[in-house]
Design a protein around this motif. Sequence first.
Motif, mmCIF file in Angstrom:
data_model
loop_
_atom_site.group_PDB
_atom_site.id
_atom_site.type_symbol
_atom_site.label_atom_id
_atom_site.label_comp_id
_atom_site.label_asym_id
_atom_site.label_seq_id
_atom_site.Cartn_x
_atom_site.Cartn_y
_atom_site.Cartn_z
ATOM 1 N N GLN A 5 -4.725 7.698 19.277
ATOM 2 C CA GLN A 5 -3.485 6.903 19.158
ATOM 3 C C GLN A 5 -2.728 7.277 17.891
ATOM 4 O O GLN A 5 -1.510 7.339 17.863
ATOM 5 C CB GLN A 5 -3.828 5.416 19.093
ATOM 6 N N HIS A 6 -3.487 7.487 16.813
ATOM 7 C CA HIS A 6 -2.861 7.871 15.553
ATOM 8 C C HIS A 6 -2.203 9.245 15.668
ATOM 9 O O HIS A 6 -1.101 9.458 15.174
ATOM 10 C CB HIS A 6 -3.902 7.875 14.422
ATOM 11 N N ILE A 7 -2.884 10.174 16.366
ATOM 12 C CA ILE A 7 -2.306 11.525 16.517
ATOM 13 C C ILE A 7 -0.992 11.453 17.308
ATOM 14 O O ILE A 7 -0.002 12.083 16.953
ATOM 15 C CB ILE A 7 -3.322 12.486 17.180
ATOM 16 N N GLY A 37 -8.293 12.544 7.898
ATOM 17 C CA GLY A 37 -8.077 11.120 8.195
ATOM 18 C C GLY A 37 -6.633 10.747 7.940
ATOM 19 O O GLY A 37 -6.337 9.787 7.231
ATOM 20 N N SER A 38 -5.720 11.507 8.572
ATOM 21 C CA SER A 38 -4.279 11.381 8.275
ATOM 22 C C SER A 38 -3.633 10.144 8.882
ATOM 23 O O SER A 38 -2.500 9.815 8.535
ATOM 24 C CB SER A 38 -3.545 12.618 8.784
ATOM 25 N N GLY A 39 -4.294 9.485 9.810
ATOM 26 C CA GLY A 39 -3.697 8.309 10.451
ATOM 27 C C GLY A 39 -2.445 8.695 11.201
ATOM 28 O O GLY A 39 -2.408 9.718 11.898
ATOM 29 N N GLU A 83 0.828 -1.218 0.000
ATOM 30 C CA GLU A 83 0.000 0.000 0.000
ATOM 31 C C GLU A 83 0.864 1.271 0.000
ATOM 32 O O GLU A 83 0.688 2.150 -0.829
ATOM 33 C CB GLU A 83 -0.908 -0.041 1.244
ATOM 34 N N HIS A 84 1.795 1.362 0.957
ATOM 35 C CA HIS A 84 2.577 2.595 1.055
ATOM 36 C C HIS A 84 3.635 2.691 -0.041
ATOM 37 O O HIS A 84 3.938 3.786 -0.530
ATOM 38 C CB HIS A 84 3.173 2.743 2.460
ATOM 39 N N GLN A 85 4.166 1.537 -0.486
ATOM 40 C CA GLN A 85 5.127 1.565 -1.605
ATOM 41 C C GLN A 85 4.431 2.084 -2.861
ATOM 42 O O GLN A 85 5.014 2.804 -3.665
ATOM 43 C CB GLN A 85 5.695 0.170 -1.891
HETATM 44 C C1 LIG Z 1 -6.990 3.520 6.534
HETATM 45 S S1 LIG Z 1 -6.531 4.787 7.603
HETATM 46 C C2 LIG Z 1 -5.576 5.802 6.508
HETATM 47 C C3 LIG Z 1 -4.591 6.655 7.238
HETATM 48 C C4 LIG Z 1 -3.659 7.477 6.337
HETATM 49 N N1 LIG Z 1 -4.384 8.447 5.559
HETATM 50 C C5 LIG Z 1 -2.819 6.554 5.479
HETATM 51 O O1 LIG Z 1 -3.104 6.432 4.289
HETATM 52 O O2 LIG Z 1 -1.886 5.941 6.002
HETATM 53 C C6 LIG Z 1 -8.038 5.698 7.788
HETATM 54 C C7 LIG Z 1 -7.925 6.838 8.790
HETATM 55 O O3 LIG Z 1 -9.123 7.588 8.765
HETATM 56 C C8 LIG Z 1 -9.489 7.888 10.099
HETATM 57 N N2 LIG Z 1 -10.957 8.085 10.112
HETATM 58 C C9 LIG Z 1 -11.929 7.158 10.295
HETATM 59 N N3 LIG Z 1 -13.147 7.725 10.233
HETATM 60 C C10 LIG Z 1 -12.944 9.043 9.978
HETATM 61 C C11 LIG Z 1 -13.804 10.165 9.809
HETATM 62 N N4 LIG Z 1 -15.134 10.026 9.879
HETATM 63 N N5 LIG Z 1 -13.235 11.375 9.595
HETATM 64 C C12 LIG Z 1 -11.899 11.513 9.519
HETATM 65 N N6 LIG Z 1 -11.033 10.482 9.666
HETATM 66 C C13 LIG Z 1 -11.545 9.270 9.899
HETATM 67 C C14 LIG Z 1 -9.050 6.682 10.898
HETATM 68 O O4 LIG Z 1 -8.895 6.996 12.259
HETATM 69 C C15 LIG Z 1 -7.733 6.355 10.206
HETATM 70 O O5 LIG Z 1 -6.655 7.032 10.789
#
Ligand SMILES: C[S@@+](CC[C@H](N)C(=O)[O-])C[C@H]1O[C@@H](n2cnc3c(N)ncnc32)[C@H](O)[C@@H]1O
Length: 369
Positions: free
Chosen positions: A170-172, A137-139, A105-107
């Motif tokens: 946790q992600h933050i 939704g930066s993770g 995915e990240h590659q």
């Molecule tokens: C699959 S991860 C992707 C993270 C990052 N963007 C990446 O590609 O590595 C999805 C992210 O969206 C966040 N998320 C879930 N529901 C959301 C919402 N309603 N609004 C914003 N972010 C959300 C989750 O917490 C998670 O960190």
Amino acid sequence: MEPLAKVKRVCKTKPSKITDCRIRGGVFTKGSCPMNGTRWPVVRTINEDDDKRLKSENFKKVTLLTSSDDSASLPKELCTMRPMRSLTAEEYVKTFQSFLDHSTEHQCMDQFNKKELPNIVASLGNGNSTINVLGVGSGTGGQDLKMIRTIQSKHPGVFIKNEVIEPNPQHILAYKEAIKNSSDLNNVSFTWHQLTSMEYEKQAKGWNTGKKYDFIHMIQMLYRVEDIASTIKFFHSCLNRYGKLLIIILSGDSGWASIWKKYRHCLPPTDTGHYITANDIKVILEEMALKYEVYDFPSVWDITECFIDGDTTGGHTLDFLTGTKDFMNTAPLGLKQQLRQALDQPECSTKKEGRILFRNDLSMIVVSS
Ligand SMILES: C[S@@+](CC[C@H](N)C(=O)[O-])C[C@H]1O[C@@H](n2cnc3c(N)ncnc32)[C@H](O)[C@@H]1O
């Protein structure tokens, strides 16, 4: 399988009452049944009209699973199983990490960052001394930081104001840790919004500041927002005149799309996400008459272990795929078999050097302001 209780059949069940090895039932949790007083948990099946009769604090309704997958024959043994349920936020983090560890995915995103992103971000900011970026939704921020570095390289000396919308604390924390460990982010400020996109939208509309951004990205997150079209509409309205909105999402040709389209019935109803791909996003953008470009990049996810009962990685793989906690041990046998069969089909996966590789192709959609 991890039964809560396992007993020989205690009452007769009509074959017509058994669906996919499942029977409505319950267990006397205090170890005794008021009817016969035995000391062991007593399991019995129930009918709709039994509900009132069995209203006892001691009686817990559960799904009973038969040890036989042949619903035409009466089960010889019944066991009560933990019910299927969705992943909590913490469990999601764990299975998402397992997905990242076993997929490209990240590659795949790195390829996009290298080949296409420099040109895409070259025109951002319209010559201003600050570029405003918003991650939705930066993770844990890994992708955000890579994109910030690309913007820095195309706009040397420009200040980047980076805002982050991320509901998972946790992600933050992990994102902040990644910043601490980076020495090349001096010209960048970070603002945190521990909110969902919808909560942020409500807050922003309340402030009424009309805050605009040069670059907004939504990477692999639209599956979990409440209303996809209105979310895209709102964030698109937050773009500056020469701004760009980047959406990264599973491609319509991915194994996910195939599973969702053809084998939707194989997935447990516990998953609360939307089954959407780039094709759905394109329809939404067309309806809004927005201008966009799509870049497709291949990616795979090694799912070999999900075919091995009891395997930890395989368990996480199935959990992330189905959005279900402990799918391997809580799903009825028939459902597990159907899902595994579907995953083995050529439209979902390919085989290479004895490994089974799920098609995780991504589409990068760049929407102009
Ligand atoms: C699959 S991860 C992707 C993270 C990052 N963007 C990446 O590609 O590595 C999805 C992210 O969206 C966040 N998320 C879930 N529901 C959301 C919402 N309603 N609004 C914003 N972010 C959300 C989750 O917490 C998670 O960190």
